[in-house]
Design an enzyme around this catalytic site. Structure first.
Site, PDB file in Angstrom:
ATOM      1  N   CYS A  77      17.604  -9.395 -15.572  1.00 48.12           N
ATOM      2  CA  CYS A  77      16.415 -10.193 -15.286  1.00 48.12           C
ATOM      3  C   CYS A  77      16.698 -11.052 -14.067  1.00 48.12           C
ATOM      4  O   CYS A  77      17.478 -11.998 -14.137  1.00 48.12           O
ATOM      5  CB  CYS A  77      16.046 -11.073 -16.480  1.00 48.12           C
ATOM      6  SG  CYS A  77      14.662 -12.175 -16.137  1.00 48.12           S
ATOM      7  N   HIS A 174      13.218   1.042 -13.058  1.00 49.70           N
ATOM      8  CA  HIS A 174      11.930   0.713 -12.441  1.00 49.70           C
ATOM      9  C   HIS A 174      11.260   1.971 -11.905  1.00 49.70           C
ATOM     10  O   HIS A 174      11.918   2.857 -11.350  1.00 49.70           O
ATOM     11  CB  HIS A 174      12.105  -0.283 -11.292  1.00 49.70           C
ATOM     12  CG  HIS A 174      12.479  -1.654 -11.752  1.00 49.70           C
ATOM     13  ND1 HIS A 174      11.535  -2.613 -12.040  1.00 49.70           N
ATOM     14  CD2 HIS A 174      13.690  -2.198 -12.011  1.00 49.70           C
ATOM     15  CE1 HIS A 174      12.159  -3.710 -12.444  1.00 49.70           C
ATOM     16  NE2 HIS A 174      13.463  -3.482 -12.430  1.00 49.70           N
ATOM     17  N   GLU A 223       6.172  -5.208 -17.347  1.00 51.11           N
ATOM     18  CA  GLU A 223       7.575  -5.186 -17.738  1.00 51.11           C
ATOM     19  C   GLU A 223       7.788  -4.530 -19.093  1.00 51.11           C
ATOM     20  O   GLU A 223       7.006  -4.725 -20.028  1.00 51.11           O
ATOM     21  CB  GLU A 223       8.146  -6.607 -17.765  1.00 51.11           C
ATOM     22  CG  GLU A 223       8.289  -7.236 -16.393  1.00 51.11           C
ATOM     23  CD  GLU A 223       9.219  -8.426 -16.402  1.00 51.11           C
ATOM     24  OE1 GLU A 223      10.338  -8.307 -16.965  1.00 51.11           O
ATOM     25  OE2 GLU A 223       8.837  -9.477 -15.875  1.00 51.11           O
ATOM     26  N   CYS A 232       8.422 -10.678 -11.509  1.00 50.37           N
ATOM     27  CA  CYS A 232       9.569  -9.924 -12.032  1.00 50.37           C
ATOM     28  C   CYS A 232      10.582  -9.816 -10.906  1.00 50.37           C
ATOM     29  O   CYS A 232      10.341  -9.133  -9.911  1.00 50.37           O
ATOM     30  CB  CYS A 232       9.130  -8.544 -12.520  1.00 50.37           C
ATOM     31  SG  CYS A 232      10.503  -7.489 -13.076  1.00 50.37           S
ATOM     32  N   GLY A 235      12.036  -6.402 -10.485  1.00 50.76           N
ATOM     33  CA  GLY A 235      10.934  -5.567 -10.005  1.00 50.76           C
ATOM     34  C   GLY A 235      10.658  -5.779  -8.528  1.00 50.76           C
ATOM     35  O   GLY A 235      10.338  -4.825  -7.802  1.00 50.76           O
TER      36      GLY A 235
END
Length: 295
Positions: A77, A174, A223, A232, A235
Site C-alpha cells: 500500500c 494492477h 482496489e 491508491c 495504483g
C-alpha cells in the site's frame, strides 16, 4: 477488547493505524472488517499494523501488515507507507528521517521531505505475468510503445469489445487501462468485474487512467478488497509505469487522484525503483472497543 488507534489519510486514502510493536493484538478478519466499517467501526480503506522487524532480516527497522476493508491481508500500500512513516515518528518509535520496512510485497523505504511530504521507494515494478499472477493463455497482446496491452473479455456484456489492459505488479497486482475521461469511465460497473476476473486468480487492482499530458494524468482505482478509493499509491505507480512503457508519459508524472496529488518518478529502466511522493496526515487518535465476534 479495547484498543488504541490513530486515523490517518494520504490523498484521501484513509487508514486505521495500530501499534503492535510491544505485543500482537491477534485480530481476526471479522475484527479488521469491524474497524474498517464506516458505520459501526472507525472507517478506513485499510488497517495498517506496525510490528517489530523480523529477527532474520538485519537492517530492517519495522514490519507492517496490511489488511483491506474486507479483512483480507494484502501485499502493498503506497499511500499507507507514507502514513506509516509519519505514524512511527509521531509515536516516538523512531526519530529517523527514513526507515526500511518489510511488507508482504517486499522491503520499502519511506523518507521524509523538508516540505512535510513523504517519498517512498516502492521498488522496481514486476512484469513477469506468473508473479502477479495473470493467466494469459490463449490471449494475443497488442503491441504499444516498448510493451503490450492484453485483451480482457467478459467484463462488460457482449457484444462489447474486450478491455485492453497493461498488467504489472508494484508489490501487488494492477491492471491499468486507458480511458478518455475518468469522470465518465465505468469504474463502478467494470471495476468489480476486473478485480475478480478469472484470469487474476488472486484478484487485481483495476486502474482507469486518463492522459492529460506527458507529465500529468488523472486516475481512478478500484482496489482489490476495498472498492474505489480516493487515491491508491501503488495504483498511481503502476499507471505511470504503464504509461511510460507504452510510450505515452515522461519519467516524472503528477497523478491527480480524487483525493489529492501524487508525484511519481521512474527512469524506465526495468530494474529501477519507482519513487512516489505525496502527503500523509494524522486525522485523530482514540480508543475503541472491538467485539470478540463482530456481526
Amino acid at each position: 477488547m479495547r484498543i488504541r488507534f490513530t486515523k490517518m489519510q494520504g490523498a484521501g486514502n484513509d487508514f486505521v493505524m495500530l501499534d503492535e510493536t510491544r505485543a500482537p493484538l491477534g485480530l481476526s478478519a471479522a475484527q479488521y472488517r469491524f474497524l474498517a466499517d464506516r458505520r459501526f467501526g472507525v472507517g478506513a480503506d485499510q488497517i495498517l499494523s506496525v510490528r517489530p522487524p523480523p529477527r532474520d532480516m538485519p537492517g530492517i527497522d519495522f514490519e507492517y501488515v496490511i489488511h483491506n476493508a474486507d479483512g483480507g491481508e494484502v501485499e502493498q500500500c503506497g499511500n499507507g507507507a507514507r502514513c506509516f512513516l509519519r505514524f512511527v515518528r509521531e509515536q516516538g518509535l523512531t526519530t529517523r528521517e527514513s526507515v526500511k520496512v518489510k511488507t508482504l510485497g517486499g522491503v520499502i523505504e519511506p523518507r521524509m521531505q523538508p516540505d512535510g511530504r513523504v517519498t517512498v521507494d516502492m521498488g522496481a515494478p514486476v512484469f513477469d505475468l506468473a508473479r502477479l499472477p495473470f493467466d494469459a493463455a490463449g490471449l494475443t497482446p497488442e503491441a504499444s510503445g516498448s510493451w503490450q496491452k492484453w485483451p480482457l473479455d467478459h467484463v462488460l456484456p457482449a457484444p462489447a469489445a474486450p478491455f485492453l489492459i497493461a498488467v504489472l505488479s508494484m508489490g501487488n497486482p494492477h491492471a491499468v487501462q486507458l480511458v478518455d475521461d475518468v469522470d465518465t469511465a465505468p469504474v463502478e460497473q467494470s471495476g468489480p468485474l476486473i478485480e475478480r476476473h478469472v484470469r487474476f486468480p488472486r484478484r487485481v487492482n483495476a486502474g482507469f487512467m486518463q492522459i492529460v499530458s506527458r507529465s500529468q494524468i488523472r486516475l481512478r482505482v478500484y482496489e482489490r478488497g476495498a472498492g474505489e478509493t480516493l487515491a491508491c499509491g501503488s495504483g498511481a505507480c503502476a499507471a505511470v509505469v504503464a504509461g511510460i512503457r507504452l510510450g505515452l508519459l515522461d519519467h516524472r508524472v503528477d497523478v491527480q487522484a480524487r483525493g489529492g496529488l501524487l508525484s511519481i518518478e521512474w527512469s524506465g529502466e526495468l530494474q529501477a525503483p519507482v519513487l512516489m511522493t505525496g502527503p500523509a496526515t494524522t486525522v485523530f487518535a482514540a480508543e475503541i472497543d472491538i467485539p470478540d465476534q463482530p456481526a
